[in-house]
Design a protein around this motif. Structure first.
Motif, PDB file in Angstrom:
ATOM      1  N   SER A 273       0.792  -1.236   0.000  1.00 50.48           N
ATOM      2  CA  SER A 273       0.000   0.000   0.000  1.00 50.48           C
ATOM      3  C   SER A 273       0.823   1.285   0.000  1.00 50.48           C
ATOM      4  CB  SER A 273      -0.968   0.003   1.182  1.00 50.48           C
ATOM      5  OG  SER A 273      -1.940  -1.008   1.036  1.00 50.48           O
ATOM      6  N   THR A 321      -0.317  -2.635   6.179  1.00 53.45           N
ATOM      7  CA  THR A 321      -0.555  -1.515   5.274  1.00 53.45           C
ATOM      8  C   THR A 321       0.449  -0.380   5.390  1.00 53.45           C
ATOM      9  OG1 THR A 321      -2.020  -0.489   6.892  1.00 53.45           O
ATOM     10  CG2 THR A 321      -3.043  -1.926   5.243  1.00 53.45           C
ATOM     11  N   VAL A 328      -2.566   5.935   2.628  1.00 54.11           N
ATOM     12  CA  VAL A 328      -2.724   4.660   3.337  1.00 54.11           C
ATOM     13  C   VAL A 328      -3.499   4.936   4.623  1.00 54.11           C
ATOM     14  CG1 VAL A 328      -1.605   2.594   4.194  1.00 54.11           C
ATOM     15  CG2 VAL A 328      -0.480   3.945   2.419  1.00 54.11           C
ATOM     16  N   GLU A 336      -4.979  -3.695   0.712  1.00 54.36           N
ATOM     17  CA  GLU A 336      -3.741  -4.472   0.777  1.00 54.36           C
ATOM     18  C   GLU A 336      -3.973  -5.902   0.303  1.00 54.36           C
ATOM     19  OE1 GLU A 336       0.327  -4.985   1.304  1.00 54.36           O
ATOM     20  OE2 GLU A 336      -0.806  -3.112   1.477  1.00 54.36           O
TER      21      GLU A 336
END
Length: 426
Positions: A273, A321, A328, A336
């Motif tokens: 991510s 993540t 994010v 993810e």
């Protein structure tokens, strides 16, 4: 309270999971006590009809920095300055506590019932963990690392990490962190994308092997697992050779690195991510420099290569993540799983298994969490459609169960810009 989930499709969380019908999951207090035929639900259990929806284990996010929101930035944040402002007075510290609680609860409402923090502000991670355990605030289970250990000029040095200059200091900082009873220790072994000063140099080794070994030895002596920020092949080798338990992020592996993973019994925690926006966004959107974009692509490809190779070799791979990085968010764990499936070539079932059962095992909680079975804690989520067919089913869960407590129709406030840009990569 005793209740039974009925009229649902059960997804166990196991690697070979398939929807199971005609069953009822019995919950007593915070635990799953049995799984029986719907026709055999004991009279003392209140039935919770799920209307044909899908019941599965709650998601587990192995790489979180609670203080960050994930809001896009027009320019890199001055982390040291921000931390100084956040801790400048009693009022500021109280605001930090409120922010921590808000962000952690957002994760829970999105379907993440357990988070593992890997670098936080002072001892706020463990304090929030304890408040949640005591029932004082609502949030996911937390495995806390609190402050990390870095070196002068290293990743997050002087902000979310102490600066060690000798092996003795590295061990001493581990002991200092351990005083607040964290669940693991975090090391910052290499630099990151934004630390690199020129193209082709992401993940420069910052922490020397002798410091890594001293920190790992002390952590293990205290019974604590060690996670390490690593974004280069050299960093991965140094980390594994000197005792690190989980490689956070990763880098393109060779045969020696894969051998070390197996020899050490270590795991990879892949974090696609945070690298994706640097690597794949237009720079007018990401607001990153040409150098950061170039190096971000190296890191992104390295994480993918490492995850693919580890899966093929049977080396444990978990998912996190890196929440707090731009784009994010605390509600973005579902993305993810999608990135893992899309870029690493695994099935939807394997992605869901990784974010539940496998993540629980890597975190040392496999006997308590990660699957729906008798004796496990009742940390569960419900979706309207089947995530094995489309992982987008996880984007809006219709129920979260945390330690047996039901949160029906949870609401999460999302960031429109984040959703718009990331949806382009579905």
């Amino acid at each position: 309270m005793k209740y039974a989930f009925t009229n649902m499709h059960l997804l166990s969380g196991r690697e070979d999971m398939k929807p199971q019908d005609g069953l009822a999951v019995l919950v007593d207090g915070e635990k799953i006590v049995d799984i029986v035929a719907e026709s055999a639900v004991p009279a003392e259990y209140e039935k919770k009809d799920l209307g044909g929806r899908y019941l599965m284990p709650g998601l587990i996010n192995l790489h979180v920095h609670i203080p960050g929101s994930g809001k896009p930035q027009k320019k890199p944040m001055d982390v040291k300055k921000t931390i100084k402002l956040m801790t400048c007075c009693g009022l500021a510290r109280k605001m930090v506590e409120i922010i921590y609680q808000k962000y952690a609860n957002t994760a829970l409402l999105s379907g993440v019932t357990t988070i593992r923090t890997v670098g936080g502000l002072e001892d706020y991670d463990s304090k929030l963990r304890d408040k949640i355990r005591q029932g004082k605030v609502q949030g996911p289970r937390i495995l806390a690392s609190n402050m990390a250990v870095s070196v002068p000029g290293g990743h997050m040095a002087g902000s979310l990490a102490y600066e060690a200059t000798t092996p003795e200091e590295a061990a001493a900082f581990v002991r200092k962190i351990a005083e607040d009873k964290p669940d693991l220790i975090k090391l910052m072994i290499t630099g990151g994308v934004l630390d690199a000063e020129q193209k082709g140099e992401p993940g420069v080794l910052r922490m020397q092997p002798e410091l890594v070994k001293a920190a790992c030895d002390e952590a293990h002596r205290l019974g604590l697992q060690v996670a390490a920020h690593v974004e280069s092949p050299e960093g991965v080798r140094v980390a594994l050779e000197n005792g690190v338990d989980t490689i956070e992020h990763g880098a393109k592996p060779d045969e020696e690195i894969l051998r070390l993973f197996k020899e050490r019994g270590a795991a990879l925690v892949a974090t696609l991510s945070p690298a994706l926006p640097f690597a794949l966004f237009d720079r007018e959107v990401s607001n990153c420099t040409e150098i950061a974009q170039f190096n971000g692509k190296i890191v992104f490809d390295g994480i993918i290569d490492c995850a693919r190779a580890c899966v093929e070799q049977g080396i444990p791979v978990g998912l996190g993540t890196d929440t707090g990085c731009p784009y994010v968010t605390h509600y973005g764990m579902c993305r993810e799983l999608h990135h893992f499936s899309k870029f690493c070539g695994v099935s939807n079932a394997f992605a869901l298994y990784t974010a539940t059962c496998r993540n629980a095992e890597i975190a040392g909680l496999g006997d308590q969490l990660g699957t729906v079975e008798p004796g496990k804690l009742a940390d569960l989520i419900v979706t309207g459609s089947n995530p094995l067919e489309d992982l987008q089913a996880l984007r809006d869960v219709s129920m979260v169960v945390a330690g047996g407590k039901i949160i029906d129709h949870p609401k999460v406030k999302k960031m429109p810009q984040v959703e718009q840009e990331l949806d382009k990569f579905l």
